[in-house]
Design a protein around this motif. Structure first.
Motif, PDB file in Angstrom:
ATOM      1  N   LYS A 174     -58.144 -16.813 -35.840  1.00 48.37           N
ATOM      2  CA  LYS A 174     -58.142 -18.197 -35.948  1.00 48.37           C
ATOM      3  C   LYS A 174     -59.346 -18.920 -34.927  1.00 48.37           C
ATOM      4  O   LYS A 174     -60.069 -19.666 -35.423  1.00 48.37           O
ATOM      5  N   ASN A 175     -59.589 -18.222 -33.853  1.00 48.19           N
ATOM      6  CA  ASN A 175     -60.508 -19.087 -32.926  1.00 48.19           C
ATOM      7  C   ASN A 175     -61.493 -17.946 -32.594  1.00 48.19           C
ATOM      8  O   ASN A 175     -61.851 -17.373 -31.539  1.00 48.19           O
ATOM      9  N   GLY A 176     -62.247 -17.368 -33.782  1.00 51.25           N
ATOM     10  CA  GLY A 176     -63.340 -16.392 -33.320  1.00 51.25           C
ATOM     11  C   GLY A 176     -62.772 -15.116 -33.689  1.00 51.25           C
ATOM     12  O   GLY A 176     -61.678 -14.403 -33.483  1.00 51.25           O
ATOM     13  N   ASN A 177     -63.659 -14.178 -34.445  1.00 47.69           N
ATOM     14  CA  ASN A 177     -63.497 -12.879 -34.792  1.00 47.69           C
ATOM     15  C   ASN A 177     -63.575 -11.781 -34.013  1.00 47.69           C
ATOM     16  O   ASN A 177     -64.422 -12.128 -33.004  1.00 47.69           O
ATOM     17  N   GLU A 178     -62.906 -10.630 -34.159  1.00 41.68           N
ATOM     18  CA  GLU A 178     -63.419  -9.513 -33.058  1.00 41.68           C
ATOM     19  C   GLU A 178     -63.451  -8.054 -34.001  1.00 41.68           C
ATOM     20  O   GLU A 178     -62.651  -8.113 -34.967  1.00 41.68           O
ATOM     21  N   LYS A 179     -64.454  -7.391 -33.520  1.00 39.71           N
ATOM     22  CA  LYS A 179     -64.725  -5.948 -34.119  1.00 39.71           C
ATOM     23  C   LYS A 179     -64.821  -4.906 -33.176  1.00 39.71           C
ATOM     24  O   LYS A 179     -65.025  -5.252 -31.888  1.00 39.71           O
ATOM     25  N   TYR A 180     -64.213  -3.867 -33.546  1.00 44.65           N
ATOM     26  CA  TYR A 180     -63.877  -2.746 -32.591  1.00 44.65           C
ATOM     27  C   TYR A 180     -64.328  -1.375 -33.231  1.00 44.65           C
ATOM     28  O   TYR A 180     -64.021  -1.358 -34.343  1.00 44.65           O
ATOM     29  N   TYR A 181     -65.013  -0.530 -32.590  1.00 46.64           N
ATOM     30  CA  TYR A 181     -65.546   0.769 -32.882  1.00 46.64           C
ATOM     31  C   TYR A 181     -65.027   1.788 -32.251  1.00 46.64           C
ATOM     32  O   TYR A 181     -65.233   1.711 -30.802  1.00 46.64           O
ATOM     33  N   PHE A 182     -64.428   2.815 -32.697  1.00 46.71           N
ATOM     34  CA  PHE A 182     -63.512   4.007 -31.938  1.00 46.71           C
ATOM     35  C   PHE A 182     -63.647   5.200 -32.682  1.00 46.71           C
ATOM     36  O   PHE A 182     -63.945   5.272 -33.962  1.00 46.71           O
ATOM     37  N   ASN A 183     -63.679   6.393 -31.886  1.00 48.15           N
ATOM     38  CA  ASN A 183     -63.430   7.789 -32.000  1.00 48.15           C
ATOM     39  C   ASN A 183     -62.296   7.968 -31.153  1.00 48.15           C
ATOM     40  O   ASN A 183     -61.899   7.704 -30.083  1.00 48.15           O
ATOM     41  N   SER A 184     -61.546   9.112 -31.795  1.00 48.15           N
ATOM     42  CA  SER A 184     -60.321   9.868 -30.959  1.00 48.15           C
ATOM     43  C   SER A 184     -61.035  10.661 -29.823  1.00 48.15           C
ATOM     44  O   SER A 184     -60.033  11.125 -28.965  1.00 48.15           O
ATOM     45  N   GLU A 185     -62.206  10.749 -29.550  1.00 41.02           N
ATOM     46  CA  GLU A 185     -62.649  11.381 -28.231  1.00 41.02           C
ATOM     47  C   GLU A 185     -62.246  10.539 -27.027  1.00 41.02           C
ATOM     48  O   GLU A 185     -61.903  10.865 -25.995  1.00 41.02           O
ATOM     49  N   LEU A 186     -61.733   9.133 -27.268  1.00 38.59           N
ATOM     50  CA  LEU A 186     -61.470   8.300 -26.072  1.00 38.59           C
ATOM     51  C   LEU A 186     -59.779   7.947 -26.373  1.00 38.59           C
ATOM     52  O   LEU A 186     -59.365   6.809 -26.056  1.00 38.59           O
ATOM     53  N   SER A 187     -58.979   8.941 -27.118  1.00 38.25           N
ATOM     54  CA  SER A 187     -57.763   8.525 -27.340  1.00 38.25           C
ATOM     55  C   SER A 187     -56.881   8.473 -25.991  1.00 38.25           C
ATOM     56  O   SER A 187     -57.258   9.015 -25.094  1.00 38.25           O
ATOM     57  N   ILE A 188     -55.829   7.591 -26.152  1.00 38.08           N
ATOM     58  CA  ILE A 188     -54.905   7.132 -24.940  1.00 38.08           C
ATOM     59  C   ILE A 188     -53.606   7.143 -25.681  1.00 38.08           C
ATOM     60  O   ILE A 188     -53.140   6.956 -26.773  1.00 38.08           O
ATOM     61  N   ASP A 189     -52.569   7.209 -24.621  1.00 36.50           N
ATOM     62  CA  ASP A 189     -51.213   6.982 -24.775  1.00 36.50           C
ATOM     63  C   ASP A 189     -51.052   5.413 -24.949  1.00 36.50           C
ATOM     64  O   ASP A 189     -50.887   4.752 -24.017  1.00 36.50           O
ATOM     65  N   ILE A 190     -50.824   5.168 -26.191  1.00 39.78           N
ATOM     66  CA  ILE A 190     -50.805   3.640 -26.612  1.00 39.78           C
ATOM     67  C   ILE A 190     -49.504   3.103 -26.008  1.00 39.78           C
ATOM     68  O   ILE A 190     -49.443   1.731 -25.936  1.00 39.78           O
ATOM     69  N   SER A 191     -48.455   3.629 -25.932  1.00 40.64           N
ATOM     70  CA  SER A 191     -47.147   3.293 -25.658  1.00 40.64           C
ATOM     71  C   SER A 191     -47.098   2.662 -24.139  1.00 40.64           C
ATOM     72  O   SER A 191     -46.293   1.929 -23.946  1.00 40.64           O
ATOM     73  N   LEU A 192     -48.066   3.093 -23.293  1.00 39.47           N
ATOM     74  CA  LEU A 192     -48.371   2.320 -22.066  1.00 39.47           C
ATOM     75  C   LEU A 192     -48.581   0.739 -21.969  1.00 39.47           C
ATOM     76  O   LEU A 192     -48.669   0.258 -21.170  1.00 39.47           O
ATOM     77  N   PHE A 193     -49.200   0.456 -23.243  1.00 40.85           N
ATOM     78  CA  PHE A 193     -49.591  -0.750 -23.479  1.00 40.85           C
ATOM     79  C   PHE A 193     -48.886  -1.570 -24.575  1.00 40.85           C
ATOM     80  O   PHE A 193     -49.374  -2.704 -25.043  1.00 40.85           O
ATOM     81  N   SER A 237     -55.990   2.117 -33.472  1.00 40.18           N
ATOM     82  CA  SER A 237     -57.189   3.127 -33.305  1.00 40.18           C
ATOM     83  C   SER A 237     -56.539   4.317 -32.490  1.00 40.18           C
ATOM     84  O   SER A 237     -57.074   5.465 -32.714  1.00 40.18           O
ATOM     85  N   GLY A 238     -55.673   3.822 -31.526  1.00 39.86           N
ATOM     86  CA  GLY A 238     -55.047   5.042 -30.749  1.00 39.86           C
ATOM     87  C   GLY A 238     -56.213   5.348 -29.672  1.00 39.86           C
ATOM     88  O   GLY A 238     -56.124   6.433 -29.010  1.00 39.86           O
ATOM     89  N   ALA A 239     -57.254   4.631 -29.485  1.00 38.09           N
ATOM     90  CA  ALA A 239     -58.126   4.996 -28.692  1.00 38.09           C
ATOM     91  C   ALA A 239     -59.099   3.820 -28.211  1.00 38.09           C
ATOM     92  O   ALA A 239     -58.962   2.632 -28.446  1.00 38.09           O
ATOM     93  N   LEU A 240     -59.693   3.999 -26.997  1.00 39.60           N
ATOM     94  CA  LEU A 240     -60.383   3.134 -26.460  1.00 39.60           C
ATOM     95  C   LEU A 240     -61.736   2.676 -27.053  1.00 39.60           C
ATOM     96  O   LEU A 240     -62.031   3.614 -27.860  1.00 39.60           O
ATOM     97  N   PRO A 241     -62.165   1.473 -27.180  1.00 37.85           N
ATOM     98  CA  PRO A 241     -63.316   1.122 -27.983  1.00 37.85           C
ATOM     99  C   PRO A 241     -64.581   1.730 -27.295  1.00 37.85           C
ATOM    100  O   PRO A 241     -64.901   1.704 -26.388  1.00 37.85           O
ATOM    101  N   MET A 242     -65.445   2.199 -28.240  1.00 39.36           N
ATOM    102  CA  MET A 242     -66.954   2.598 -27.868  1.00 39.36           C
ATOM    103  C   MET A 242     -67.855   1.378 -27.927  1.00 39.36           C
ATOM    104  O   MET A 242     -68.703   1.463 -27.408  1.00 39.36           O
ATOM    105  N   MET A 243     -67.341   0.520 -28.763  1.00 36.30           N
ATOM    106  CA  MET A 243     -68.162  -0.714 -28.937  1.00 36.30           C
ATOM    107  C   MET A 243     -67.362  -2.012 -29.255  1.00 36.30           C
ATOM    108  O   MET A 243     -66.403  -1.721 -29.991  1.00 36.30           O
TER     109      MET A 243
END
Length: 209
Positions: A129-148, A163-169
């Motif tokens: 609604k108030n501005g778009n978001e784009k994320y780019y990811f690879n499983s190299e940076l995978s994390i336990d998403i249940s923690l968040f 994604s299951g991973a931290l963003p690279m961009m």
């Protein structure tokens, strides 16, 4: 039989490695594009910083920022609070990370959208609604998403569920600016948990915003 057992143990070892949650430091290059006529791109970059040292361990994360205005951000998982420390203040203002006011209206996913640091990255786009978001990811940076799972702020858990991973961009559009964040170095390593504590002498208060 012994050979098959060795192969099985090897595959189980790979599975264990791939299931591990990333711990370490990522250095992001930041760039701000102003949408406020009275503030230039250069002023935004100087104030908010152009380099972010991001540390993550067991559901906690901290970002050290080289801006003249912003000094660091700290997310403490047990509290589900995001603390923001300004450079000219001894106060860290916290935000309840369970709340997010910018509604996602549509989600788009593109496979192998681009390469970052040699890794093929998928793209997820949140049309908001108030501005778009784009994320780019690879499983190299995978994390336990249940923690968040309680971290709604910044659509963080919405993004992690995909994604299951931290963003690279990332590209984040706000009413004030467009923020581009790109990983320039990934350093997996064990971190001291003390880095995720409020530094001694820093006071805390709920953010008025």
């Amino acid at each position: 039989m012994k050979k098959n057992l060795t192969i099985l143990l090897f595959l189980l070892g790979l599975l264990k490695i791939s299931a591990q949650s990333f711990e370490g430091e990522i250095i992001y290059q930041l760039n701000y594009k102003s949408k406020v006529p009275s503030i230039s791109d250069e002023q935004f970059n100087e104030m908010m910083g152009t380099t972010q040292n991001y540390f993550i361990k067991e559901g906690n994360y901290k970002a050290l920022i080289d801006g003249t205005g912003m000094e660091w951000q700290l997310y403490i998982n047990a509290e589900n609070k995001l603390y923001n420390k300004l450079a000219d203040s001894n106060m860290a203002y916290w935000i309840d990370a369970s709340k997010e006011g910018n509604t996602i209206q549509e989600v788009l996913i593109n496979k192998k959208a681009l390469k970052i640091l040699g890794y093929e990255c998928d793209e997820v786009i949140f049309v908001c609604k108030n501005g778009n978001e784009k994320y780019y990811f690879n499983s190299e940076l995978s994390i336990d998403i249940s923690l968040f799972e309680n971290h709604a702020l910044g659509h963080w858990f919405d993004y992690l569920k995909i994604s299951g991973a931290l963003p690279m961009m990332a590209y984040i559009e706000t009413p004030e600016c467009i923020i581009k964040s790109t990983a320039v170095k990934i350093d997996p390593k064990k971190l001291n948990s003390d880095i995720f504590k409020i530094p001694e002498g820093v006071m805390t208060e709920k953010s008025p915003y």
